[in-house]
Design a protein around this motif. Structure first.
Motif, PDB file in Angstrom:
ATOM      1  N   GLU A  33      -9.737  -6.523 -27.459  1.00 38.71           N
ATOM      2  CA  GLU A  33     -10.662  -7.528 -27.837  1.00 38.71           C
ATOM      3  C   GLU A  33     -12.194  -6.993 -27.910  1.00 38.71           C
ATOM      4  N   HIS A  34     -12.432  -6.083 -27.199  1.00 32.21           N
ATOM      5  CA  HIS A  34     -14.045  -5.524 -26.905  1.00 32.21           C
ATOM      6  C   HIS A  34     -14.366  -4.539 -28.133  1.00 32.21           C
ATOM      7  N   THR A  88       0.346 -12.481 -31.063  1.00 34.51           N
ATOM      8  CA  THR A  88      -1.131 -11.747 -31.276  1.00 34.51           C
ATOM      9  C   THR A  88      -0.784 -10.505 -32.123  1.00 34.51           C
ATOM     10  N   ARG A  90      -2.725  -6.808 -33.436  1.00 36.18           N
ATOM     11  CA  ARG A  90      -3.815  -5.807 -33.114  1.00 36.18           C
ATOM     12  C   ARG A  90      -3.636  -4.587 -33.906  1.00 36.18           C
ATOM     13  N   LYS A 346      -9.112 -21.283 -33.746  1.00 33.87           N
ATOM     14  CA  LYS A 346     -10.433 -20.788 -33.671  1.00 33.87           C
ATOM     15  C   LYS A 346     -11.165 -21.437 -32.504  1.00 33.87           C
ATOM     16  N   PRO A 347     -11.836 -20.525 -31.805  1.00 33.54           N
ATOM     17  CA  PRO A 347     -12.670 -21.391 -30.667  1.00 33.54           C
ATOM     18  C   PRO A 347     -13.491 -22.369 -30.964  1.00 33.54           C
ATOM     19  N   THR A 559     -18.921  -5.003 -27.061  1.00 33.04           N
ATOM     20  CA  THR A 559     -18.087  -5.722 -28.035  1.00 33.04           C
ATOM     21  C   THR A 559     -17.916  -5.072 -29.445  1.00 33.04           C
ATOM     22  N   GLU A 576     -18.292 -20.808 -24.879  1.00 33.65           N
ATOM     23  CA  GLU A 576     -17.492 -21.834 -25.699  1.00 33.65           C
ATOM     24  C   GLU A 576     -17.769 -23.184 -25.404  1.00 33.65           C
ATOM     25  N   ASN A 580     -11.082 -22.404 -24.664  1.00 30.23           N
ATOM     26  CA  ASN A 580     -11.163 -21.220 -23.607  1.00 30.23           C
ATOM     27  C   ASN A 580     -10.323 -20.197 -24.429  1.00 30.23           C
ATOM     28  N   LEU A 581     -10.295 -20.017 -25.516  1.00 30.01           N
ATOM     29  CA  LEU A 581      -9.493 -19.007 -26.314  1.00 30.01           C
ATOM     30  C   LEU A 581      -9.838 -17.387 -25.824  1.00 30.01           C
ATOM     31  N   THR A 582     -11.299 -17.286 -25.637  1.00 28.55           N
ATOM     32  CA  THR A 582     -11.711 -16.192 -25.541  1.00 28.55           C
ATOM     33  C   THR A 582     -11.980 -15.946 -24.175  1.00 28.55           C
ATOM     34  N   HIS A 584     -14.322 -17.160 -22.334  1.00 30.44           N
ATOM     35  CA  HIS A 584     -15.883 -17.580 -22.131  1.00 30.44           C
ATOM     36  C   HIS A 584     -15.819 -19.389 -22.436  1.00 30.44           C
TER      37      HIS A 584
END
Length: 611
Positions: A33-34, A88, A90, A346-347, A559, A576, A580-582, A584
């Protein structure tokens, strides 16, 4: 420092291939994710290569080689990793390195994380560390790779150049990564079994095989209806589909049926994803990327004994778990069928629109805005003055290491001959007043010169701060006010919104590359705190950290990988508002306590508050 042995990636249909007759070590990697490519283990890479040799469009079940990866599969055609229990996806890539590099020798470099377990470095960093280790360099600066860390091979430690936090690292031997020569054999028909011709009988492979077989049967049925039907032929009955493609995830509005018709007759063995259509558009169904279809309930001839998956509507409620539906989509894509995948949630980054009249000052805090200007220099404080202020000389020197230069305290400082300061001899040893840790005074001077030179000193062992620590945050402004909305987990409190705004500019002498431009991405940045007693306390300390220029710094984004840009400086914020999807956002019952700890580590503690 240059990047020795950096990987070479030449994509061909989503896969990288080395030049002909050239030996290369293969490392498969996945994108986190980064934005960093993380390597799979050597055993997993061997497993992927074995599947690839059999079928370049096949599916790799990672749980067959590593039990911890049992939820994951890799679709080689779309080059994506899929997690079956969460859905998920990737990207993955196939990278190449020299046979003499770390992966070719089975060398793995790892750092110790906060949980006490070991985390492997990214492969390009591992290759660079191993190269420096083989050349017997005493240390390695990772700044050129985008990381503000120094590797010390003598103490086998990693030190953060900004926070001076030190972590252990280790070098261990593992299985060497697979070695290939020339091109890869052409793909074979799917699925590929063992030498006996029998497919694997594990539960995951049974599901994979049955899904692919059902997909192939439906595709064959549709082709017969398209090319083989004649007037009066009963087999020509049925409704065909419109097929359109998209390279991005989107909602159902991305495609619009040209016409619709009702499908008469149902069959539980059919795969259906939406309403029926009356026209077929020829397209490249094998193109990698997200593909979308609307299928009718066509009567496909399903082979006896093959379980079918009744996927009725992937964009709404249906009888199939979303993760299973997503895995089905990947397999259908590999079979040549277009796929309908739902968009990930989506956040919720921002609250509903707010009028300026609804923004109120935070009780107990003066004003609603702070500005910072360029660093104000503290005159009259030389490095020797600062070191002498916070240390006491000792007469009886213990026979132990100075953890700065790694020489014995009874010997002269390792900086003897490198630094020369009047009044500080290389054999003098001092003890820090609060924590009692002892170092060569010349070593403390060298450490101070390498820092921000703000009149403060931080113990490299226990991180105790002496004086008022300041940072290198560029000029900008900070606003804060109360908005009439509540955060998840705080239904009885309004919300404190913090807005940081820093423009792009030119780096100064305190920054990594003086005179060079720096970027400021994502500003203004909005952050949120609950409007309660502890939230207001955190805000007061964040204002103090802002005044001391500790919230942001200039470095490399973890990131995006961009260098010379404004980044967070180890004080976490919640960006956010309603989710709290990320990680943050809220709810997070431990966040306020955690950020108080992070502020204290920067020298901004609750004892600094004067109420």
């Amino acid at each position: 420092m240059a990047r020795p042995g950096s990987g070479l990636l030449v994509p061909v249909n989503g896969l990288g291939y080395p030049p002909q007759n050239l030996a290369r070590v293969v490392v498969w990697e996945w994108l986190n994710e980064h934005g960093r490519w993380r390597p799979y283990s050597a055993a997993v890479c061997h497993h992927i290569e074995n599947i690839l040799k059999g079928d370049a469009r096949g599916t790799v079940v990672l749980g067959q080689v590593d039990a911890q990866l049992s939820p994951y599969i890799i679709d080689l055609q779309s080059m994506h990793q899929f997690r079956q229990d969460t859905g998920t996806m990737r990207p993955v890539q196939r990278n190449f390195y020299e046979p003499s590099s770390a992966p070719g020798k089975g060398v793995v470099w790892e750092w110790e994380n906060d949980n006490g377990s070991w985390t492997p470095y990214d492969m390009e960093i591992c290759v660079t560390i191993q190269n420096a280790y083989e050349k017997q360099h005493p240390w390695l600066d990772l700044t050129s790779l985008g990381f503000c860390y120094i590797i010390d091979f003598n103490s086998m430690s990693q030190t953060n150049r900004q926070s001076q936090r030190k972590r252990r690292l280790r070098r261990r031997m593992d299985l060497a990564y697979p070695l290939i020569m020339g091109s890869i054999p052409k793909s074979q028909s799917w699925p590929v079994g063992t030498s006996s011709g029998q497919p694997c009988s594990c539960q995951q492979c049974i599901l994979v095989n049955s899904t692919r077989a059902a997909s192939n049967a439906i595709l064959a049925s549709q082709r017969r209806k398209l090319y083989g039907r004649t007037a009066g032929d009963p087999s020509a009955a049925g409704t065909l589909t419109v097929v359109r493609q998209s390279n991005t995830f989107a909602g159902t509005s991305l495609w619009t049926p040209t016409s619709s018709s009702s499908s008469s007759g149902t069959n539980n063995n059919n795969i259906s994803a939406g309403g029926g259509q009356t026209k077929v558009e020829q397209n490249n169904l094998n193109r990698p990327g997200t593909q979308r279809i609307s299928m009718a309930t066509a009567r496909g001839a399903i082979p006896p004994g093959v379980p079918a998956l009744p996927v009725k509507n992937l964009t709404g409620s249906g009888p199939v778990h979303p993760a299973l539906a997503g895995m089905t989509g990947i397999l259908m894509c590999a079979a040549g069928l277009p796929v309908c995948l739902t968009r990930a949630p989506k956040p919720i980054l921002h609250p509903p629109p707010i009028n300026k009249s609804d923004m109120k000052p935070v009780p107990g805090i003066n004003g609603m805005r702070r500005k910072t200007k360029k660093k104000h220099l503290r005159r009259g404080k030389t490095p020797e003055d600062v070191v002498r202020r916070y240390t006491d000389k000792i007469k009886v020197v213990p026979d132990e290491d100075c953890t700065i230069c790694m020489e014995r305290l009874v010997m002269s400082s390792g900086y003897e001959g490198v630094l020369q300061h009047k009044g500080i001899k290389p054999e003098l040893v001092g003890k820090l007043g609060k924590c009692g840790h002892m170092y060569h005074l010349l070593c403390l001077v060298a450490m101070y010169n390498n820092g921000n030179k703000d009149g403060s000193l931080q113990c490299p062992t226990c991180k105790t701060i002496y004086g008022e620590k300041t940072g290198t945050q560029p000029p900008g402004k900070m606003e804060y006010h109360i908005i009439p909305h509540c955060l998840p987990g705080y239904p009885d409190s309004k919300t404190i919104r913090i807005v940081y705004d820093i423009p792009a500019g030119i780096q100064t002498n305190e920054h990594p590359n003086p005179g060079k431009k720096f970027s400021a991405r994502g500003f203004p940045r909005h952050c949120y705190l609950p409007d309660n007693e502890k939230g207001r306390k955190v805000l007061k300390l964040l204002i103090m950290a802002w005044d001391r220029r500790l919230i942001f710094t200039i470095g490399t984004s973890s990131t995006t990988g961009e260098s010379d840009t404004v980044v967070w400086n180890e004080i976490h914020h919640k960006t956010e508002f309603g989710s709290n999807l990320t990680g943050h956002g809220y709810p997070d019952p431990n966040y306020l306590d955690n950020v108080l700890t992070e502020l204290s580590a920067q020298g901004v503690g609750e004892d600094n508050l004067k109420d």
